[in-house]
Design an enzyme around this catalytic site. Structure first.
Site, PDB file in Angstrom:
ATOM      1  N   GLY A   1       0.816  -1.208   0.000  1.00 18.87           N
ATOM      2  CA  GLY A   1       0.000   0.000   0.000  1.00 18.87           C
ATOM      3  C   GLY A   1       0.850   1.259   0.000  1.00 18.87           C
TER       4      GLY A   1
ATOM      5  N   TRP B   1       2.331   1.618  -3.456  1.00 17.29           N
ATOM      6  CA  TRP B   1       1.304   2.083  -4.398  1.00 17.29           C
ATOM      7  C   TRP B   1       1.267   3.609  -4.450  1.00 17.29           C
ATOM      8  CZ3 TRP B   1      -3.058   5.144  -3.687  1.00 17.29           C
ATOM      9  CH2 TRP B   1      -3.954   5.189  -4.756  1.00 17.29           C
ATOM     10  N   HIS B   2       1.505   4.244  -3.309  1.00 19.39           N
ATOM     11  CA  HIS B   2       1.393   5.704  -3.251  1.00 19.39           C
ATOM     12  C   HIS B   2       2.535   6.412  -3.965  1.00 19.39           C
ATOM     13  CE1 HIS B   2      -1.642   5.030  -0.094  1.00 19.39           C
ATOM     14  NE2 HIS B   2      -2.057   6.243  -0.398  1.00 19.39           N
ATOM     15  N   GLY B   3       3.686   5.799  -4.067  1.00 19.07           N
ATOM     16  CA  GLY B   3       4.781   6.502  -4.723  1.00 19.07           C
ATOM     17  C   GLY B   3       6.036   5.670  -4.809  1.00 19.07           C
TER      18      GLY B   3
ATOM     19  N   PHE C   1      -0.146  10.413  -7.282  1.00 21.53           N
ATOM     20  CA  PHE C   1      -0.105   8.996  -6.952  1.00 21.53           C
ATOM     21  C   PHE C   1      -0.877   8.160  -7.966  1.00 21.53           C
ATOM     22  CE2 PHE C   1      -0.159  11.175  -2.665  1.00 21.53           C
ATOM     23  CZ  PHE C   1       1.209  11.232  -2.597  1.00 21.53           C
TER      24      PHE C   1
END
Length: 527
Positions: free
Chosen positions: A329, A332-334, A527
């Site tokens: 997770g 996934w954001h960066g 993102f």
């Protein structure tokens, strides 16, 4: 094109609504859907033209895989010796490879060069807008088709499912069976004054969150994190002003976008799922993830955590699953180690919370019972744990993280406002200074502190958008909760002149604000 730009509010959205309902009024629903697809693709191309071909290619590929997954005859017709499970695996793998190339290739090469002291050259890869959102949404679609939970016969409908412009750029992440059945209902093709007014109201609240609250906190947060990235030593209060300001900026920016998306979709008669439910009121970290970015949390739970085994294989396996899910997770954001650490930190929070629950149970405590003071203590502890994690999330690099943490812990010393020196002079013996309170802050310290305290009161005490609008079904599957204090019950939204003037004033104030300055991007566009 931004939701908070004049061209969207005064030109694009009214035209999209007018023509959609005119086409629907003539009884041609396919033309109405085709119009929505066209304006959605135009909206995306206007925002990020270089990525349009990638978006359409992704839609075409996943529609084809989904069609093959639900049609076993296609395997027989073409004599393809390939199981549905392998086809699903290939479909997911292709999506992840494309996502990995565009989002993580530069990060991977940079990391390899740093670790191995090499100098591989790699052409800078452009970052396609919303690739994380439309990729995850389509992976969920493929898995749901494989499970027999959904299917889509029409390519036009599938185009709309992926590209529907209110949720395309930054979510919420929707499932096919949640959104597309709504487009089968004839009532949603008839103009509804209630839908328009409710949608405009939710949009206005989101707009206000972004234009006034989020942008005002950005003025405080950005200089602090910029200085940290440059290696400038920051005082204790500067660090915490910057961290708290970013905590509030991120929430009001992203929840503002989500409200605007929900409001726009409602104008078309479509209910999108809730993405935020007062996350800073959470009593523990597990509760926080039930309230923050809800659609992403649900995706991580349903498509990663549970398939890994969830909590069905003992505590050790559960902790491993939690950590892996949160690390993914975070990634996934960066594409950065700070995001990985942020995800790992939240994984550690969740594991610690579970251990704490088991410890309390071993003492014979009832986890369902608590006093008011213990709930507020739990809320404050959870909140500051989240604030600490946002430092990793926002910092441009690990050097900036170390600067923020050093200042926040007090390694650069403590300094109080000079006017307190007369009354608290004895504290100088403890190393407390009375000059250099916030030397690097570019605004009045008391304006900064009062603004942060005001917004903290809003997120901790006031009802959220959905609680205000609870009587009018503000989001998909929203379960209204009783607002405890009678005073807040009186503030629930009603379609009357008082609230009309209030929200009209909010829109006017926001419009005046962004006409005086260039509308800023939403944080989650990154993102």
């Amino acid at each position: 094109m931004l939701f908070n730009s004049p061209e969207f509010i005064f030109l694009f959205l009214p035209i999209a609504l007018l023509i959609f309902f005119q086409l629907a009024k003539r009884g041609d629903r396919r033309m109405a859907i085709a119009w929505l697809v066209a304006v959605s693709l135009f909206f995306y191309a206007k925002t990020n033209p270089t990525s349009l071909l990638l978006l359409i290619s992704s839609i075409g590929f996943n529609y084809g895989v989904g069609s093959a997954l639900k049609d076993q005859l296609l395997f027989d017709r073409w004599k393809v010796n390939l199981s549905r499970k392998w086809l699903l695996t290939i479909g997911i793998a292709v999506n992840l490879i494309v996502l990995g190339y565009f989002k993580y290739a530069n990060f991977f090469i940079t990391t390899v060069n740093q670790l191995s002291q090499t100098s591989f050259n790699f052409e800078q890869v452009f970052f396609p807008l919303a690739i994380s959102f439309f990729t995850f949404q389509q992976i969920a679609y493929l898995v749901d088709v494989y499970r027999g939970e959904t299917k889509e016969e029409s390519f036009l409908n599938y185009l709309l499912f992926v590209s529907f412009f209110p949720k395309l750029i930054a979510g919420p992440i929707v499932r096919h069976q949640d959104m597309m059945p709504q487009f089968e209902e004839r009532s949603n093709y008839r103009f509804s004054q209630e839908n328009l007014i409710v949608g405009m109201t939710i949009f206005a609240v989101g707009f206000f969150k972004k234009a006034i609250f989020a942008n005002s906190m950005a003025v405080l947060a950005n200089p602090v994190f910029d200085l940290a990235a440059q290696g400038v030593s920051l005082t204790f209060f500067e660090v915490w002003v910057g961290a708290l300001a970013y905590t509030l900026q991120l929430y009001f920016d992203f929840s503002g976008y989500s409200d605007m998306a929900i409001g726009i979709a409602r104008m078309f008669g479509i209910l999108l799922p809730l993405n935020f439910d007062s996350p800073y009121k959470a009593l523990n970290i597990s509760d926080f993830w039930r309230r923050w970015h809800i659609t992403l949390s649900n995706f991580l739970r349903d498509y990663i955590y549970i398939p890994l085994g969830g909590n069905r294989k003992g505590n050790l396996r559960r902790y491993f699953n939690l950590m892996l899910t949160m690390l993914l997770g975070g990634l996934w954001h960066g594409a950065g180690w700070n995001f990985v650490i942020w995800g790992g930190l939240h994984g550690a929070y969740l594991v610690t919370h579970r251990q704490w629950q088991l410890f309390r149970k071993s003492l014979g405590q009832d986890l369902q019972k608590s006093s008011w003071w213990s709930r507020w203590l739990a809320r404050i502890v959870t909140f500051f744990a989240v604030v600490l994690s946002w430092i990793f999330f926002r910092a441009e690099n690990m050097k900036a993280v170390s600067v923020m943490l050093a200042g926040g812990i007090g390694f650069n010393g403590f300094s109080l406002p000079p006017f307190l020196s007369a009354r608290l002079s004895f504290m100088q013996n403890l190393g407390i200074k009375f000059d250099g309170f916030m030397p690097n802050l570019q605004t009045n310290p008391w304006y900064a502190i009062s603004g942060i305290c005001f917004l903290l009161a809003i997120v901790w005490v006031f009802p959220n958008t959905q609680e205000w609008m609870a009587q009018y079904n503000p989001a998909l599957d929203y379960q209204p909760t009783k607002v405890s204090h009678p005073f807040w019950q009186k503030l629930q939204w009603q379609p009357n002149i008082v609230f009309g003037i209030l929200f009209g004033g909010m829109i006017f104030f926001c419009c005046k604000t962004f006409l005086e300055a260039t509308p800023s991007d939403f944080i989650y566009f990154n993102f």
